[in-house]
Design a protein around this motif. Structure first.
Motif: not given
Ligand SMILES: Nc1ncnc2c1ncn2[C@@H]1O[C@H](COP(=O)(O)OP(=O)(O)OP(=O)(O)O)[C@@H](O)[C@H]1O
Ligand SMILES: N[C@@H](CCO)C(=O)O
Length: 311
Positions: A176-199
């Motif tokens: 496990a390697a923590f690079p030394g900078f932070s990434l907010n979970t809420a921000k990292a969730r906001s970049v995800l698509p709201k829906e998935l295709s059936m496939h």
């Protein structure tokens, strides 16, 4: 005095977005997680100490651990005596190692012990998930349950008792390697698509169910062969400097899997030998982490949240 340790965890575990999580134990014996200490006091008091305390708001009311104490007293144990709660914040904020989950799990587990409320596993998990959701931008169990129960957990609201432990090859190592900078979970969730295709949805279900079944039938190499993240990684990798380079370089050093730990920026590898893990750790220390980062060679922490001392 009750002192409780809650270990860091890898959310998602590549194939199980919001549904798989694994607790980590560095092989050097060091503790990688938060500690909550509860003791009787003339009046309620909160102290946040530890290496990363200064990264948290100084106002106790903005600290999840203190919020857990307020909730516990109001809704679980109104008769509980006044306490001093100390949170030893040993995990970096926004790390991808389940930092907020560690604070929440350690605090509720310590309070449950101190107040003798003997909450059930499900009652505690629900309490913990409620609070972790406050800051994570969504309700997910994949840090809470491995942190609390240990091991690798298949976890979610619809799962009996909210979690099912899955076996892994005990020979596996996790770097496990923590690079030394932070990434907010809420921000990292906001970049995800709201829906998935059936496939994409069908393939996610096939991959996660096959992975779980292969582990349960001890077909560990086959499980590794399908262990990849097609759900979050494509959208989050661009947010994590150096991740793509690490993913390109580590397999040649023996990494069977390279993936994002939780919402990142920590990355993790799965290695079959200690030698491979050491090679990957060396590469990561030289190429992925800065002076605020760290790298640990780990096994799964099968004990989960536990008391360190009872006085
Ligand atoms: N005890 C606490 N531990 C961690 N975060 C806390 C705590 N109390 C309040 N916070 C706030 O919650 C937010 C945590 O956000 P986030 O979920 O991105 O990080 P995390 O949970 O620390 O990291 P991880 O990616 O490892 O889950 C931060 O804004 C932080 O200030
Ligand atoms: N499973 C959640 C958090 C994991 O730490 C996510 O990926 O957003």
């Amino acid at each position: 005095m009750i002192e409780v340790y809650a270990p860091a965890s890898i959310g998602n575990f590549a194939v199980g977005f919001d549904a798989l999580g694994a607790a980590l134990a560095p092989i050097d014996g060091s503790l990688l997680g938060d500690v909550a200490v509860v003791s009787a006091a003339p009046s309620d008091e909160f102290v946040c100490s530890g290496e990363y305390a200064h990264k948290l708001p100084s106002d106790p009311s903005e600290n999840l651990a203190y919020q857990c104490l307020v909730h516990f007293r109001a809704h679980v144990a109104p008769e509980m005596s006044s306490v001093k709660l100390e949170l030893k914040k040993n995990l970096p904020i926004g790390s991808g190692l389940g930092s907020s989950a560690c604070s929440v799990v350690a605090t509720f587990a310590a309070l449950d012990k101190f107040a003798d409320t003997n909450l059930s596993q499900v009652e505690l998990i629900e309490l913990m998930a409620d609070f972790e959701a406050i800051v994570s931008g969504g309700r997910h169990y994949d840090n809470i349950t491995p942190c609390y129960l240990g091991g690798l957990q298949l976890t979610g609201d619809l799962i009996p008792d909210k979690s099912i432990a899955l076996p892994v090859d005990e020979n596996w190592y996790y770097v496990a390697a923590f690079p030394g900078f932070s990434l907010n979970t809420a921000k990292a969730r906001s970049v995800l698509p709201k829906e998935l295709s059936m496939h994409a949805g069908v393939e996610f279900a096939q991959r996660l169910s096959a992975f779980s079944s292969l582990l349960l039938t001890q077909r560990f190499d086959d499980a590794l062969s399908i262990m990849q993240d097609d759900i979050a990684e494509p959208y989050r990798a661009p947010l994590i400097t150096g991740f793509s380079e690490a993913k390109a370089n580590l397999p040649a050093l023996g990494a069977e899997v390279v993936s994002i730990s939780g919402a990142g920026p920590t990355l993790f590898t799965v290695c079959k030998t200690l030698e491979a893990a050491k090679q990957c750790a060396s590469w990561l220390e030289n190429n992925y982490i800065n002076e605020q980062g760290f790298c640990h060679i780990c096994k799964l922490d099968n004990d989960g949240t536990r008391q360190l001392t009872v006085l």
